[in-house]
Design a protein around this motif. Structure first.
Motif, mmCIF file in Angstrom:
data_model
loop_
_atom_site.group_PDB
_atom_site.id
_atom_site.type_symbol
_atom_site.label_atom_id
_atom_site.label_comp_id
_atom_site.label_asym_id
_atom_site.label_seq_id
_atom_site.Cartn_x
_atom_site.Cartn_y
_atom_site.Cartn_z
ATOM 1 N N THR A 286 4.627 -5.438 -5.469
ATOM 2 C CA THR A 286 3.183 -5.444 -5.718
ATOM 3 C C THR A 286 2.425 -5.972 -4.512
ATOM 4 O OG1 THR A 286 3.555 -5.769 -8.100
ATOM 5 C CG2 THR A 286 1.382 -6.347 -7.227
ATOM 6 N N GLU A 287 2.954 -7.001 -3.898
ATOM 7 C CA GLU A 287 2.317 -7.562 -2.702
ATOM 8 C C GLU A 287 2.270 -6.542 -1.572
ATOM 9 O OE1 GLU A 287 2.817 -11.370 0.372
ATOM 10 O OE2 GLU A 287 4.149 -11.132 -1.344
ATOM 11 N N GLU A 290 -0.351 -3.923 -2.433
ATOM 12 C CA GLU A 290 -1.709 -4.442 -2.250
ATOM 13 C C GLU A 290 -2.091 -4.475 -0.767
ATOM 14 O OE1 GLU A 290 -1.472 -8.188 -4.166
ATOM 15 O OE2 GLU A 290 -1.995 -7.395 -6.165
ATOM 16 N N THR A 291 -1.164 -4.925 0.067
ATOM 17 C CA THR A 291 -1.429 -4.938 1.505
ATOM 18 C C THR A 291 -1.668 -3.532 2.019
ATOM 19 O OG1 THR A 291 -0.029 -6.905 1.756
ATOM 20 C CG2 THR A 291 -0.504 -5.619 3.742
ATOM 21 N N ALA A 293 -2.784 -0.961 0.286
ATOM 22 C CA ALA A 293 -4.068 -0.475 -0.222
ATOM 23 C C ALA A 293 -5.234 -1.042 0.589
ATOM 24 C CB ALA A 293 -4.214 -0.834 -1.693
ATOM 25 N N GLN A 294 -5.135 -2.310 0.970
ATOM 26 C CA GLN A 294 -6.195 -2.916 1.771
ATOM 27 C C GLN A 294 -6.313 -2.249 3.141
ATOM 28 O OE1 GLN A 294 -8.378 -4.893 0.667
ATOM 29 N NE2 GLN A 294 -7.474 -5.731 -1.202
ATOM 30 N N LYS A 297 -7.946 1.131 2.626
ATOM 31 C CA LYS A 297 -9.374 0.950 2.372
ATOM 32 C C LYS A 297 -10.128 0.661 3.666
ATOM 33 C CE LYS A 297 -10.933 -1.550 -0.923
ATOM 34 N NZ LYS A 297 -11.168 -2.686 -1.854
ATOM 35 N N CYS A 324 3.703 6.857 -4.054
ATOM 36 C CA CYS A 324 3.953 5.787 -5.023
ATOM 37 C C CYS A 324 4.673 6.310 -6.264
ATOM 38 C CB CYS A 324 2.625 5.151 -5.419
ATOM 39 S SG CYS A 324 2.765 3.782 -6.574
ATOM 40 N N VAL A 337 -1.707 -0.648 -9.447
ATOM 41 C CA VAL A 337 -2.111 -1.563 -8.380
ATOM 42 C C VAL A 337 -3.001 -0.837 -7.383
ATOM 43 C CG1 VAL A 337 -1.294 -3.035 -6.496
ATOM 44 C CG2 VAL A 337 -0.011 -2.922 -8.644
ATOM 45 N N LEU A 338 -2.574 0.364 -6.989
ATOM 46 C CA LEU A 338 -3.361 1.141 -6.026
ATOM 47 C C LEU A 338 -4.690 1.570 -6.623
ATOM 48 C CD1 LEU A 338 -0.640 3.451 -4.425
ATOM 49 C CD2 LEU A 338 -1.365 1.169 -3.739
ATOM 50 N N LYS A 340 -6.481 0.242 -8.952
ATOM 51 C CA LYS A 340 -7.413 -0.872 -9.097
ATOM 52 C C LYS A 340 -8.102 -1.182 -7.775
ATOM 53 C CE LYS A 340 -7.599 -5.764 -10.384
ATOM 54 N NZ LYS A 340 -6.814 -6.933 -10.851
ATOM 55 N N LEU A 341 -7.352 -1.136 -6.678
ATOM 56 C CA LEU A 341 -7.910 -1.467 -5.365
ATOM 57 C C LEU A 341 -8.684 -0.309 -4.755
ATOM 58 C CD1 LEU A 341 -4.882 -3.472 -3.952
ATOM 59 C CD2 LEU A 341 -7.062 -4.389 -4.727
#
Length: 710
Positions: A286-287, A290-291, A293-294, A297, A324, A337-338, A340-341
């Motif tokens: 998940t971490e 998230e990285t 996805a950031q 973005k 994914c 996770v993706l 949401k971000l």
């Protein structure tokens, strides 16, 4: 030098320490039994029973040690009773035991006594304890970790079970094993942290650490090794101002989700599905997601969203979700996770795109001539490329064509992001844009706004006026047809278009049901917008009929109250306002038949709505009925007769064409109300009214005259 020492040296040179020990044991046994009750005699003599003399010379007794097939271990097992007796014999020999005391009978007695000789385990274990560190170092150097651990555990267990080791020796062994296990764990941890440790070797290191009882550390090191490798691989991926967002996303996705997939494979291979390790794996994955996805973005979605580049933003999301989704078959889902971000950026792109549709359409509406045409060649309509020669394509004005084309492209663009559960914001956004366009059409009706300054002050866009009835009906055609085209395009948001074989069939059925219900409600909202335009259209034309340009009314109580007492009988015909209503309806019906080809029902409903607006205004005009019912003077028989003729005329020309059931009932109600007002004067209305054929004949004759003029 003592003769025994010479013998020991000679033996040691011939057969080594094991042969010497055997020889010394034989010497001591012979010496200790020479004068004992065993019946042994001196060397060279015979046994008491007259057997052959076995007192052979020493050289003969040593021949066995010189043979090529001599096996020291086997000889020791057959001759030595205990290990302590053999150490004791060596000391006795060293003190000066005479070798000539050996005899054959002593050897035979020795053979009888060694039947209970114990194993050499104690000696093996003692030796192993001493040699263990060196052996372990060799095995580790050869990466034979499992073999080293197996050997250590075996010796420790056997030594404890067989009691072959003294407590001090066992403690020493266990201490050695513990120290070297810790040393091994540290070496393995160091190995796992090296960038060259990958694949099978990494899994072997983690497995060895787990066997050493350090599973959590092993799992963390395994994940960290994949993280370090991922960071190294990502160093070559650099977004630039000229780079394509989709290409950057694809390259990054490949590295990130491949690393997660490999970490998942290694974790399951070494640690199985242990919940503790699975939890850490999910948190780590998940971490990483998230990285990732950031980064997407920051370097891809942000610019797309700001510019309204919905298609580019959707493609980036689709690429990421595609990589994914490959993990889902392995039991790891990170899509949420993706999503949401990514959602805020995608919603920003949605809003910007919808704003662009609104502004582009408004710009064209300012110059729209409100003439209906087929789509321009090559334009997109409802997911098809239209040709001007195709008669079944929608006829819209230029701004409506532009609106439809942009909306169709919009639905194509949002296809890749349907999994983000954006159906509601998409539909809500499109409704706002459609409602804004309907407001433009309302403003295009004459009389809807007083001037451009007021329009700007009220926030309305400048729009070209629709002066003629044909132009005004074109406004209605735009609105009504778009309200049909948009829901068809919105069907792409249905779960039917998003079917995923991995989903439960009952869930898909429920989603379809909910989506269809939402879309039906959305379609009703669009229809209510269109109804607002129809109301504005009908109200405007009803006011044109009822009021003059100077503000006077064409429909008042005075026109009925003034007939009685004038001194002359009127020329019986329907009142001018109702004849004008019939003329307007006929004129619009002819124009509508050309505009609403194939949609005649809409044209009919439009005419009914226009007639209903006039009749309902009459029914609800309290000032009109206050004058009729309360004065200034009472309603007379001529006034009642004229009112009844007007209502009968409306029924005759409207029946089956412009008259709804509801409006027909309203007409009957206002007729009854007029008759009640007349009855209130004390007069009988039935006496004032003529036969029904009289009213019908006048109505039909009027209809023929008006039809001939038009």
């Amino acid at each position: 030098m003592h003769p025994n020492n010479l013998i020991i040296g000679s033996i040691d040179r011939e057969i080594g320490w094991r042969g010497a020990a055997i020889f010394m044991a034989a010497v001591k046994s012979s010496r200790s039994r020479a004068s004992g009750p065993s019946g042994l005699v001196a060397p060279g003599s015979q046994h008491a029973n007259g057997g052959a003399d076995n007192g052979a010379p020493l050289a003969d007794n040593l021949k066995i040690f010189k043979t090529e097939n001599f096996d020291p271990d086997a000889y020791v097992q057959s001759k030595c009773e205990t290990m302590n007796e053999k150490v004791a014999l060596i000391h006795g020999l060293d003190e000066g035991v005479p070798t000539e005391s050996l005899s054959a009978s002593a050897e035979r007695s020795l053979e009888d006594d060694v039947s209970k000789v114990e194993d050499r385990e104690s000696s093996d274990i003692e030796k192993w304890v001493i040699e263990f560190p060196d052996m372990l170092a060799v095995l580790l150097a050869e990466r034979s970790v499992d073999e080293a651990l197996d050997e250590a555990e075996r010796i420790a267990v056997e030594g404890k079970q067989n009691k072959a080791l003294k407590p001090a020796e066992l403690h020493s062994l266990q201490t050695a094993i513990t120290e070297h296990r810790q040393k091994l764990a540290d070496q393995l941890a160091e190995t796992a942290g090296q960038s060259s440790t990958r694949g099978v070797e990494l899994r072997a290191v983690a497995s060895a650490l787990k066997r050493l009882g350090d599973g959590p550390r092993a799992h963390t090191l395994l994940l960290n090794a994949h993280y370090q490798r991922l960071q190294y691989n990502m160093q070559t991926i650099h977004p630039t101002s000229t780079s394509y967002g989709g290409a950057y996303t694809a390259a990054l996705s490949q590295q990130v989700f491949s690393a997660i997939a490999q970490a998942l494979h290694d974790s399951l291979d070494v640690f199985g599905d242990d919940p503790a390790y699975a939890s850490e794996l999910v948190a780590w994955s998940t971490e990483q997601a998230e990285t990732f996805a950031q980064l997407v973005k920051r370097h891809a979605l942000a610019s797309c969203a700001a510019a309204g580049g919905l298609r580019a933003a959707a493609e980036c999301v689709q690429i990421a979700l595609g990589h994914c989704s490959l993990l889902e078959s392995q039991g790891l889902s990170l899509s949420s996770v993706l999503l949401k971000l990514f959602r805020p950026s995608v919603e920003q792109a949605l809003d910007a795109n919808l704003k662009r549709i609104e502004e582009s359409t408004a710009a064209l509406a300012a110059a729209d001539d409100w003439v209906l045409t087929y789509p321009p060649s090559g334009a997109r309509t409802n997911n098809r490329t239209a040709n001007t020669s195709v008669g079944n394509q929608p006829k819209l004005s230029s701004s409506a064509h532009r609106f439809n084309s942009l909306v169709q492209d919009f639905f194509e663009d949002v296809g890749p992001i349907l999994s983000m559960q954006l159906c509601d914001p998409i539909l809500d956004g499109l409704f706002r844009v459609f409602n804004s366009y309907i407001s433009l059409l309302i403003n295009a009706l004459p009389g809807s706004i007083e001037d451009d300054a007021n329009a700007e002050a009220s926030g309305n866009k400048i729009v070209r006026m629709a002066e003629t009835e044909a132009q005004q009906l074109a406004l209605l055609a735009n609105a009504s047809l778009l309200a049909e085209l948009l829901p068809r395009a919105a069907m792409k948001l249905s779960p039917t278009y998003q079917a995923n074989g991995m989903e439960d069939s009952r869930k898909r059925a429920s989603d379809r049901h909910n989506c269809m219900r939402e879309q039906r409600e959305w379609k009703r909202k669009l229809q209510r917008c269109v109804a607002g335009l129809l109301d504005s259209f009908c109200r405007q034309h009803a006011l044109d009929l009822i009021y003059t340009k100077d503000g006077y009314t064409n429909l008042s109580a005075e026109m009925y109250l003034s007939l009685d007492g004038s001194g002359y009988e009127p020329d019986w015909s329907p009142s001018p306002i109702f004849q004008e209503l019939f003329t307007k309806l006929n004129s619009m019906a002819r124009i509508a038949s050309d505009i609403f080809v194939g949609r005649e029902r809409f044209a009919t409903l439009l005419m009914m709505r226009l007639m209903g607006t006039v009749i309902l205004w009459l029914s609800d005009d309290e000032s009109f009925w206050e004058d009729i019912e309360e004065g200034p003077k009472p309603l007379g028989p001529l006034g009642l007769l004229q009112f009844y003729l007007d209502m009968r005329f409306v029924i005759v020309f409207g029946q089956g064409r412009y008259l709804s059931r509801h409006v027909h009932q309203v007409i009957m109600d206002i007729k009854e109300r007029a008759m009640a007002a007349y009855s209130a004067t004390g007069m009988d209305p039935d006496c004032a009214l003529l036969d029904d054929d009289w009213f019908i004949d006048i109505a039909e004759e009027t209809i023929r005259k008006i039809s001939r003029r038009s």
